[in-house]
Scaffold this active site. Sequence first.
Site, PDB file in Angstrom:
ATOM      1  N   LYS A  78       0.814  -1.218   0.000  1.00  0.00           N
ATOM      2  CA  LYS A  78       0.000   0.000   0.000  1.00  0.00           C
ATOM      3  C   LYS A  78       0.851   1.272   0.000  1.00  0.00           C
ATOM      4  O   LYS A  78       1.872   1.354   0.673  1.00  0.00           O
ATOM      5  CB  LYS A  78      -0.937   0.020   1.204  1.00  0.00           C
ATOM      6  CG  LYS A  78      -2.045  -1.012   1.119  1.00  0.00           C
ATOM      7  CD  LYS A  78      -3.186  -0.718   2.068  1.00  0.00           C
ATOM      8  CE  LYS A  78      -2.779  -0.862   3.506  1.00  0.00           C
ATOM      9  NZ  LYS A  78      -3.951  -0.726   4.415  1.00  0.00           N
ATOM     10  N   LYS A  87      -7.928   9.994   6.275  1.00  0.00           N
ATOM     11  CA  LYS A  87      -6.618   9.358   6.205  1.00  0.00           C
ATOM     12  C   LYS A  87      -6.529   8.368   5.052  1.00  0.00           C
ATOM     13  O   LYS A  87      -7.383   7.490   4.897  1.00  0.00           O
ATOM     14  CB  LYS A  87      -6.315   8.657   7.528  1.00  0.00           C
ATOM     15  CG  LYS A  87      -4.877   8.157   7.621  1.00  0.00           C
ATOM     16  CD  LYS A  87      -4.487   7.882   9.040  1.00  0.00           C
ATOM     17  CE  LYS A  87      -3.071   7.314   9.105  1.00  0.00           C
ATOM     18  NZ  LYS A  87      -2.058   8.337   8.796  1.00  0.00           N
ATOM     19  N   THR A 108      18.645   6.127  16.436  1.00  0.00           N
ATOM     20  CA  THR A 108      18.658   7.583  16.302  1.00  0.00           C
ATOM     21  C   THR A 108      17.349   8.223  16.764  1.00  0.00           C
ATOM     22  O   THR A 108      17.244   9.450  16.787  1.00  0.00           O
ATOM     23  CB  THR A 108      18.898   7.987  14.833  1.00  0.00           C
ATOM     24  OG1 THR A 108      17.744   7.629  14.036  1.00  0.00           O
ATOM     25  CG2 THR A 108      20.119   7.287  14.259  1.00  0.00           C
ATOM     26  N   GLU A 120       2.164  -0.611  16.631  1.00  0.00           N
ATOM     27  CA  GLU A 120       1.866  -1.597  15.588  1.00  0.00           C
ATOM     28  C   GLU A 120       2.386  -2.982  15.970  1.00  0.00           C
ATOM     29  O   GLU A 120       1.843  -3.999  15.530  1.00  0.00           O
ATOM     30  CB  GLU A 120       2.447  -1.142  14.250  1.00  0.00           C
ATOM     31  CG  GLU A 120       1.809   0.117  13.670  1.00  0.00           C
ATOM     32  CD  GLU A 120       0.384  -0.100  13.153  1.00  0.00           C
ATOM     33  OE1 GLU A 120      -0.057  -1.260  13.070  1.00  0.00           O
ATOM     34  OE2 GLU A 120      -0.281   0.903  12.833  1.00  0.00           O
TER      35      GLU A 120
END
Length: 313
Positions: A78, A87, A108, A120
């Site tokens: 996607k 969104k 970092t 997630e």
Amino acid sequence: LLVLPTTEENKNMDMVLTIAEAIHDLGIDRRLDPVIAIGGGVCMDIVGFAASIYRRKTPYVRVPTTLMGYVDASIGAKTGVNFAGKKNKLGAYVPPALTLLDRSFLGTLDARQLSNGAAEIVKMALVKDAELFSLLEEHGPSLIEGKFQDLPGGVESNAVGAPSRVLTLAISTMLEELAPNLWEDSLTRLVDFGHIFSMELEMEALHSSKLFHGEAVAIDMALCACLATVRGHIDSSTRDRILAVMRGLRLPTYHELLDEKMALFAIEERIKFSQTIKMPLPVGVGTSRIYDDITSDEIVAALAMAKRLHAEP
């Protein structure tokens, strides 16, 4: 080299066209010269979409530098941008020619960016993998503090390899879910967990109390854990374990903007674009089911539970 502010606020067609113009001016060979997207999830979404529409398809390479990019946006086919205040309403299914993963980039990042991506990982742990949940339960705070690099520990300690194992399981479980349904011919998807209410919340808070994508997903998952409790799919102790894991990863579990009006509107939108609710809910640690029979009363009760738990010390 094109350096761009690829943030959620700029995830739009203007940015896509800026990238497309740069590709055009460079005169790249659309079969031999890939566009390389180095950055976070938003960067890869935008660049991937720009590459997908320039001359109908230009190859691109993903190099994620954030945890969200590493475990989520770099997986699957996607691409997309926001449109009409919603969104990812514009996009395409065009997989990259290559994805390059380098865990040292994660070193970092600041703690908030790491927590953002960790949402997630929690999602995949809850819907699919009890081992992954256990690793987050045991090592969550250390993973954030250590920036998902190897943790200190003796030879016999499983802490040393925990970050690598967590990342591997997060990606492999995501691939297992996405691969059979890469083009989303079916809209019945476990990976939609945490993405029912969060879409409205994230966009509503975008220009005020800015929420990162993973933070909105975490608030959604916390509400869904309460909803699963209201419906009797999990008990309160399992719910509390879920919320504790999220808090250990420094994720929010409540936001005042996600009220009854927003939640019920999100359900209306879900039905409008997906025919039915198709809401994934946990039925245990590492296992879930998809339900279509969620009622408004259950959502209201879950909202009240989430608010009460947030207020408790």
